[in-house]
Design a protein around this motif. Structure first.
Motif, short mmCIF file in Angstrom:
data_model
loop_
_atom_site.label_atom_id
_atom_site.label_comp_id
_atom_site.label_asym_id
_atom_site.label_seq_id
_atom_site.Cartn_x
_atom_site.Cartn_y
_atom_site.Cartn_z
N ASN A 1 34.48 28.63 43.66
CA ASN A 1 33.39 29.55 43.37
C ASN A 1 33.10 30.49 44.53
O ASN A 1 33.31 30.15 45.70
CB ASN A 1 32.10 28.77 43.08
CG ASN A 1 32.03 28.29 41.65
OD1 ASN A 1 33.02 28.28 40.94
ND2 ASN A 1 30.85 27.86 41.24
N SER B 1 27.60 33.24 46.70
CA SER B 1 26.96 34.50 46.31
C SER B 1 25.83 34.95 47.21
O SER B 1 25.40 36.10 47.12
CB SER B 1 26.44 34.37 44.87
OG SER B 1 25.57 33.25 44.76
N GLN C 1 34.94 38.50 45.87
CA GLN C 1 34.49 38.00 44.58
C GLN C 1 35.32 38.61 43.47
O GLN C 1 35.63 39.80 43.47
CB GLN C 1 33.01 38.29 44.32
CG GLN C 1 32.55 37.72 42.97
CD GLN C 1 31.05 37.81 42.75
OE1 GLN C 1 30.32 38.31 43.61
NE2 GLN C 1 30.58 37.33 41.62
N LEU D 1 34.99 37.89 39.25
CA LEU D 1 34.29 37.12 38.25
C LEU D 1 33.43 36.05 38.95
O LEU D 1 32.67 36.36 39.84
CB LEU D 1 35.28 36.50 37.25
CG LEU D 1 36.18 37.51 36.50
CD1 LEU D 1 37.17 36.78 35.61
CD2 LEU D 1 35.34 38.48 35.69
N ARG D 2 33.60 34.80 38.60
CA ARG D 2 32.82 33.73 39.24
C ARG D 2 33.49 33.20 40.50
O ARG D 2 32.93 32.36 41.20
CB ARG D 2 32.62 32.57 38.26
CG ARG D 2 33.91 31.87 37.84
CD ARG D 2 33.63 30.63 37.00
NE ARG D 2 33.05 29.57 37.80
CZ ARG D 2 32.19 28.67 37.33
NH1 ARG D 2 31.81 28.71 36.08
NH2 ARG D 2 31.72 27.72 38.12
N PHE D 3 34.70 33.67 40.76
CA PHE D 3 35.52 33.09 41.81
C PHE D 3 35.42 33.85 43.13
O PHE D 3 34.98 35.00 43.16
CB PHE D 3 36.99 33.05 41.36
CG PHE D 3 37.19 32.39 40.03
CD1 PHE D 3 36.99 31.03 39.86
CD2 PHE D 3 37.57 33.15 38.93
CE1 PHE D 3 37.17 30.43 38.63
CE2 PHE D 3 37.75 32.55 37.69
CZ PHE D 3 37.55 31.20 37.53
N GLY E 1 32.85 23.95 43.17
CA GLY E 1 32.50 24.55 41.89
C GLY E 1 33.65 24.42 40.91
O GLY E 1 33.89 23.37 40.34
#
Length: 407
Positions: free
Chosen positions: A87, A90, A118, A120-122, A153
């Protein structure tokens, strides 16, 4: 080297890093106000009451009181690179505070900008995240002393086929490199052991621990202990972290001692690797498992996945760490983790050791995976794990208090 030569005030520390130039100074990206900023910020990851695969609420308890700001740092000399396999982290302020603390503690981070990626979510595209490790395998980047995971994550499984684990493991063995992480990083650690025959360290990560408003001091101290002690040992006196309804040792002969290679990690990840070439096949091994936020039936189903895949064959024992946040079964509250573990004991016939102090908990004891481990009963009704044959860092290169320092 004497104390006067190694300890600097934070102002001197920041100045010296600036004098060393951008390359060395890049490992410290935060200012003196960062700790104040993060303390005043309402960070959802820190203050949420929901347990996740990656983060825990940051709470101040009687066992972890507020600490005074650390007024001294040492020049970072431990060659360190970050890898972000899962993840994205953020919260930029949290990332920068973690980088500052690690630099103060002695870690010279060569690639701090990795925390800005970053997709997407990765924490970057699959190619970017794989390159954190693959560039070392190809020789494009020199092998560091420490490879530290940024965050868990989800996402590490996506990059496993993109890395030459055999070469990476060989280079890490030659350098005595230590790879650290847990949670989703379990996929990286299993692949490294299965194909690269290299150990790693189950330990806190940059964003998940060192960027907290108040990192857990015990976890920080135990992280350094595992990094620097070639004869690490951990005493377990209670099964409570696994289940209060279990004994610490579940075995036909509670007085037996055994020795083997300890491996494993997060149960969800280990079970997902069953049948793949990235799951270690170790004769006479000791399987370690922990998890968080899974319903009891899902925990049992994942254990059955491993059992039916033959993973527990030729193993000597199973060690359970913390099993937290599973909740109560809505069909029958008697169906709990204790029932699941007892069922596994009957299925496998293996001794099971419960309550190991590691997992998705605030206070954990880091330990090597892929190393030799001896388990023996102790005088307190529990057991002791003693570890050997794993790389370490010189203790003189570290300033442990820097890991939880304030502004």
């Amino acid at each position: 080297m004497n104390k006067d030569a190694t300890e600097l005030s934070r102002r001197q520390f920041l100045y010296r890093l600036g004098q060393l130039g951008a390359g060395a100074g890049a490992s410290l990206l935060a200012t003196q106000s960062l700790a104040v900023n993060i303390a005043n910020q309402n960070d959802n990851h820190n203050h949420s009451d929901q347990l996740t695969k990656d983060d825990l609420p940051t709470t101040i308890t009687a066992n972890n009181p507020p600490v005074a700001p650390n007024s001294s740092c040492i020049l970072p000399t431990i060659e360190t690179r970050l890898f972000a396999s899962s993840n994205v982290g953020s919260n930029d302020t949290r990332n920068q505070l973690a980088l500052e603390r690690l630099a103060c503690a002695g870690f010279k981070i060569d690639n701090p900008k990795i925390v800005d990626r970053q997709y997407l979510r990765f924490a970057g595209t699959d190619i970017q995240r794989a390159s954190d490790l693959q560039n070392i395998a190809t020789g494009a980047i020199a092998t560091p002393k420490l490879l530290m995971g940024v965050r868990g994550g989800y996402g590490a499984m996506r990059i496993l086929p993109l890395i030459d684990w055999q070469t990476l493991g060989r280079l890490m063995t030659e350098r005595g490199t230590i790879l650290t992480g847990f949670s989703d990083v379990t996929a990286i650690q299993c692949a490294l052991l299965a194909q690269g025959q290299m150990s790693s360290l189950a330990a806190p990560m940059l964003y998940s621990e060192f960027g907290k408003t108040m990192p857990n001091e015990v976890s920080c101290r135990q992280f350094v202990e595992a990094l620097t002690n070639p004869n690490l040992s951990i005493e377990i006196t209670s099964a409570d972290l696994t289940s209060k309804r279990l004994p610490a040792i579940l075995a036909k002969d509670e007085n037996q001692s055994l020795t083997g290679t300890i491996w494993g990690g997060n149960l969800s990840v280990v079970s997902a690797l069953a049948g793949s070439p990235y799951l270690p096949r170790i004769d006479g091994g000791i399987v370690f498992l922990e998890d968080v936020g899974e319903q009891t039936y899902r925990i049992e189903r994942m254990l059955y996945d491993l059992y039916l895949a033959g993973v527990f064959k030729n193993q000597q024992a199973i060690v359970f760490g913390s099993i937290t946040g599973q909740g109560e079964d809505s069909y029958d509250a008697r169906y709990d983790v204790a029932k699941v573990v007892r069922q596994l004991h009957e299925l496998t016939g293996l001794p099971i050791y419960n309550g190991m102090s590691f997992g998705h908990i605030a206070q954990k004891h880091s330990f090597p995976l892929g190393a030799r481990c001896q388990i023996s009963p102790n005088a307190l009704g529990g057991y002791q794990l003693s570890f050997a044959d794993y790389p370490i860092v010189e203790a003189s290169a570290m300033n442990v208090a820097g890991l939880w320092q304030g502004s």
